[in-house]
Design a protein around this motif. Structure first.
Motif, PDB file in Angstrom:
ATOM      1  N   VAL A 297      -0.926   3.358   9.879  1.00 49.22           N
ATOM      2  CA  VAL A 297      -1.697   3.753   8.695  1.00 49.22           C
ATOM      3  C   VAL A 297      -1.637   2.655   7.633  1.00 49.22           C
ATOM      4  N   LYS A 298      -0.434   2.166   7.357  1.00 49.76           N
ATOM      5  CA  LYS A 298      -0.250   1.134   6.328  1.00 49.76           C
ATOM      6  C   LYS A 298      -1.035  -0.131   6.641  1.00 49.76           C
ATOM      7  N   ASN A 299      -1.032  -0.499   7.929  1.00 49.20           N
ATOM      8  CA  ASN A 299      -1.684  -1.746   8.333  1.00 49.20           C
ATOM      9  C   ASN A 299      -3.140  -1.549   8.761  1.00 49.20           C
ATOM     10  N   ASN A 300      -3.578  -0.274   8.719  1.00 44.95           N
ATOM     11  CA  ASN A 300      -4.963   0.051   9.109  1.00 44.95           C
ATOM     12  C   ASN A 300      -5.277  -0.503  10.497  1.00 44.95           C
ATOM     13  N   THR A 301      -4.362  -0.232  11.447  1.00 44.99           N
ATOM     14  CA  THR A 301      -4.519  -0.736  12.808  1.00 44.99           C
ATOM     15  C   THR A 301      -4.787   0.403  13.788  1.00 44.99           C
ATOM     16  N   ILE A 302      -5.310   0.034  14.936  1.00 49.90           N
ATOM     17  CA  ILE A 302      -5.641   0.999  15.983  1.00 49.90           C
ATOM     18  C   ILE A 302      -4.353   1.456  16.688  1.00 49.90           C
ATOM     19  N   ILE A 303      -4.224   2.760  16.876  1.00 48.40           N
ATOM     20  CA  ILE A 303      -3.114   3.298  17.667  1.00 48.40           C
ATOM     21  C   ILE A 303      -3.456   3.079  19.137  1.00 48.40           C
ATOM     22  N   PRO A 304      -2.578   2.434  19.911  1.00 48.06           N
ATOM     23  CA  PRO A 304      -2.894   2.132  21.320  1.00 48.06           C
ATOM     24  C   PRO A 304      -3.397   3.354  22.071  1.00 48.06           C
TER      25      PRO A 304
ATOM     26  N   ASP B   7       9.839   5.010   1.151  1.00 48.53           N
ATOM     27  CA  ASP B   7       9.516   4.504  -0.188  1.00 48.53           C
ATOM     28  C   ASP B   7       8.025   4.408  -0.471  1.00 48.53           C
ATOM     29  N   ASP B   8       7.256   3.898   0.473  1.00 47.59           N
ATOM     30  CA  ASP B   8       5.843   3.624   0.187  1.00 47.59           C
ATOM     31  C   ASP B   8       4.910   4.735   0.674  1.00 47.59           C
ATOM     32  N   CYS B   9       5.413   5.968   0.693  1.00 45.19           N
ATOM     33  CA  CYS B   9       4.621   7.145   1.054  1.00 45.19           C
ATOM     34  C   CYS B   9       4.922   8.274   0.074  1.00 45.19           C
ATOM     35  N   PHE B  10       3.953   9.131  -0.130  1.00 51.75           N
ATOM     36  CA  PHE B  10       4.226  10.337  -0.901  1.00 51.75           C
ATOM     37  C   PHE B  10       3.345  11.468  -0.405  1.00 51.75           C
ATOM     38  N   ILE B  11       3.875  12.683  -0.488  1.00 48.93           N
ATOM     39  CA  ILE B  11       3.131  13.872  -0.072  1.00 48.93           C
ATOM     40  C   ILE B  11       2.296  14.342  -1.250  1.00 48.93           C
ATOM     41  N   ASP B  12       1.011  14.298  -1.075  1.00 49.51           N
ATOM     42  CA  ASP B  12       0.088  14.687  -2.139  1.00 49.51           C
ATOM     43  C   ASP B  12      -0.148  16.195  -2.119  1.00 49.51           C
TER      44      ASP B  12
ATOM     45  N   SER C  87     -10.087  21.252   2.554  1.00 44.40           N
ATOM     46  CA  SER C  87     -10.848  20.068   2.141  1.00 44.40           C
ATOM     47  C   SER C  87     -10.135  19.265   1.048  1.00 44.40           C
ATOM     48  N   ASP C  88      -9.170  19.876   0.373  1.00 44.54           N
ATOM     49  CA  ASP C  88      -8.410  19.132  -0.637  1.00 44.54           C
ATOM     50  C   ASP C  88      -7.632  17.982  -0.017  1.00 44.54           C
ATOM     51  N   LEU C  89      -7.344  18.088   1.276  1.00 45.76           N
ATOM     52  CA  LEU C  89      -6.560  17.062   1.966  1.00 45.76           C
ATOM     53  C   LEU C  89      -7.406  15.874   2.412  1.00 45.76           C
ATOM     54  N   PHE C  90      -8.721  15.991   2.338  1.00 44.96           N
ATOM     55  CA  PHE C  90      -9.592  14.980   2.938  1.00 44.96           C
ATOM     56  C   PHE C  90      -9.533  13.625   2.239  1.00 44.96           C
ATOM     57  N   ASN C  91      -8.964  13.580   1.033  1.00 40.33           N
ATOM     58  CA  ASN C  91      -8.830  12.294   0.338  1.00 40.33           C
ATOM     59  C   ASN C  91      -7.504  11.598   0.663  1.00 40.33           C
ATOM     60  N   CYS C  92      -6.691  12.221   1.504  1.00 33.79           N
ATOM     61  CA  CYS C  92      -5.409  11.616   1.883  1.00 33.79           C
ATOM     62  C   CYS C  92      -5.618  10.508   2.916  1.00 33.79           C
ATOM     63  N   ASP C  93      -4.692   9.566   2.940  1.00 40.80           N
ATOM     64  CA  ASP C  93      -4.760   8.484   3.931  1.00 40.80           C
ATOM     65  C   ASP C  93      -4.387   8.985   5.326  1.00 40.80           C
ATOM     66  N   ALA C  94      -3.510   9.983   5.377  1.00 39.71           N
ATOM     67  CA  ALA C  94      -3.076  10.548   6.657  1.00 39.71           C
ATOM     68  C   ALA C  94      -2.810  12.034   6.477  1.00 39.71           C
TER      69      ALA C  94
ATOM     70  N   MET D  57       0.836  -1.207   0.000  1.00 41.23           N
ATOM     71  CA  MET D  57       0.000   0.000   0.000  1.00 41.23           C
ATOM     72  C   MET D  57       0.869   1.254   0.000  1.00 41.23           C
ATOM     73  N   VAL D  58       0.577   2.164  -0.907  1.00 39.61           N
ATOM     74  CA  VAL D  58       1.270   3.447  -0.954  1.00 39.61           C
ATOM     75  C   VAL D  58       0.413   4.485  -0.232  1.00 39.61           C
ATOM     76  N   ILE D  59       0.999   5.141   0.754  1.00 40.35           N
ATOM     77  CA  ILE D  59       0.273   6.076   1.604  1.00 40.35           C
ATOM     78  C   ILE D  59       0.297   7.479   1.007  1.00 40.35           C
ATOM     79  N   LYS D  60      -0.896   8.049   0.843  1.00 42.96           N
ATOM     80  CA  LYS D  60      -1.030   9.424   0.353  1.00 42.96           C
ATOM     81  C   LYS D  60      -1.178  10.358   1.554  1.00 42.96           C
ATOM     82  N   ILE D  61      -0.302  11.360   1.623  1.00 44.41           N
ATOM     83  CA  ILE D  61      -0.217  12.200   2.821  1.00 44.41           C
ATOM     84  C   ILE D  61      -0.477  13.663   2.493  1.00 44.41           C
TER      85      ILE D  61
END
Length: 324
Positions: A295-302, A25-30, A49-56, A1-5
């Motif tokens: 973010v990559k693993n779509n897991t809960i932050i403790p 490597d697997d992230c990019f700043i959108d 609101s342009d940022l709302f489609n980002c993964d993080a 998964m490539v993370i859009k930031i």
């Protein structure tokens, strides 16, 4: 998964985050958001609101603006949020922050990056070290001459109207968070802020003393109006750690005497390289990677990350309020 930031902010600390993200490597700043500045760069936007489609989304704006962005993101954004410390700068906003849903908390991370530092690793080790013994006192000095640079006067850090306690919220908070994580309940705390450089209207220097419930005491001195110094000392009943001038040394045992039977400085038991500048950058990278792995693993932050951040933020606000 490539993370859009997406990133809110682009100078100073935000530029550090941008550099770190660009090396993964697997992230990019959108997109990079700023509320009013316009730069000739397709990554730039003045529309949040342009940022709302980002993964993080990374929030690295001036401290007093954190909550205004978080509040909007909580309503209209479903992704992960990385927010610089302190989370907020008022008790009202802190109370609102504690009431957000568990779903939001699961994807919200506040960057107290010293939790991911070599300094943290040292404290973990020293708490159980026979060479150090029972920890008695910790002394921290971290200073530099930022307040005398021309660009300081034009920065948000020097503005006493919005950031009166700026060095408390940007530097001291890291050490307070780390010490509280390791030593628990505070019995007594004293805070001495001052403006030494006469540049700007916010405090450029502060000294904090702490006494913990387990009788450990600590002193934290931070300044933007002094020469560059980074030094940490941890004193125990059988030895001490000293980090200074790119060296981390442990001196032990206590019972070291000269030929006349008088106590002398214990011998150096361990000697390692410790470069503060590198360690800070490494802790920041570790913190960013910790967040992005979730973010990559779509897991809960403790939830402990959120709860300890709230406690540290509350402490900072109490210090500020009691000093006024």
């Amino acid at each position: 998964m490539v993370i859009k930031i997406g990133i809110i902010g682009y100078r100073n600390h935000a530029s550090r985050l941008i550099k770190i993200i660009n090396e993964i490597d697997d992230c990019f700043i959108d997109l990079i958001f700023h509320p009013n500045k316009t730069l000739d760069d397709k990554q730039f936007t003045n529309n949040l609101s342009d940022l709302f489609n980002c993964d993080a989304i990374f929030v690295s704006s001036p401290n007093h603006t954190h909550y205004q962005y978080l509040e909007k993101l909580f309503v209209k954004y479903n992704g992960y949020i990385f927010c610089e410390k302190p989370p907020v700068t008022s008790n009202d906003h802190l109370n609102l922050l504690t009431k957000i849903s568990t779903e939001i908390k699961n994807k919200l991370f506040f960057n107290f990056n010293y939790r991911f530092s070599k300094i943290n690793d040292c404290l973990v080790k020293l708490k159980h070290s026979e060479n150090i013994g029972k920890i008695n006192h910790i002394n921290i000095v971290a200073t530099q001459g930022l307040a005398f640079k021309n660009e300081y006067l034009d920065s948000w850090r020097s503005d006493g109207k919005t950031n009166l306690h700026n060095i408390l919220e940007t530097v001291s908070i890291h050490y307070l968070d780390l010490l509280n994580f390791h030593f628990g309940k505070i019995n007594d705390i004293r805070y001495y802020p001052k403006l030494i450089s006469n540049n700007g209207t916010s405090y450029d220097t502060n000294h904090i003393t702490l006494q913990y419930d387990n009788d450990v005491t600590a002193s934290i001195f931070n300044s933007y109006a002094s020469p560059y110094i980074n030094q940490i000392s941890v004193l125990g009943t059988n030895g001490f750690l000293n980090i200074f001038e790119n060296n981390q040394k442990i001196f032990s045992p206590r019972d070291t005497f000269n030929s006349e039977g008088f106590f002398i400085i214990p011998p150096i038991l361990e000697n390692q390289t410790f470069i503060f500048e590198s360690e800070y950058e490494n802790s920041l990278k570790n913190s960013v990677n910790y967040f992005l792995n979730h973010v990559k693993n779509n897991t809960i932050i403790p939830i402990e990350q959120f709860e300890t951040s709230i406690l540290s933020n509350k402490l900072i606000l109490n210090i500020k309020n009691n000093s006024s």
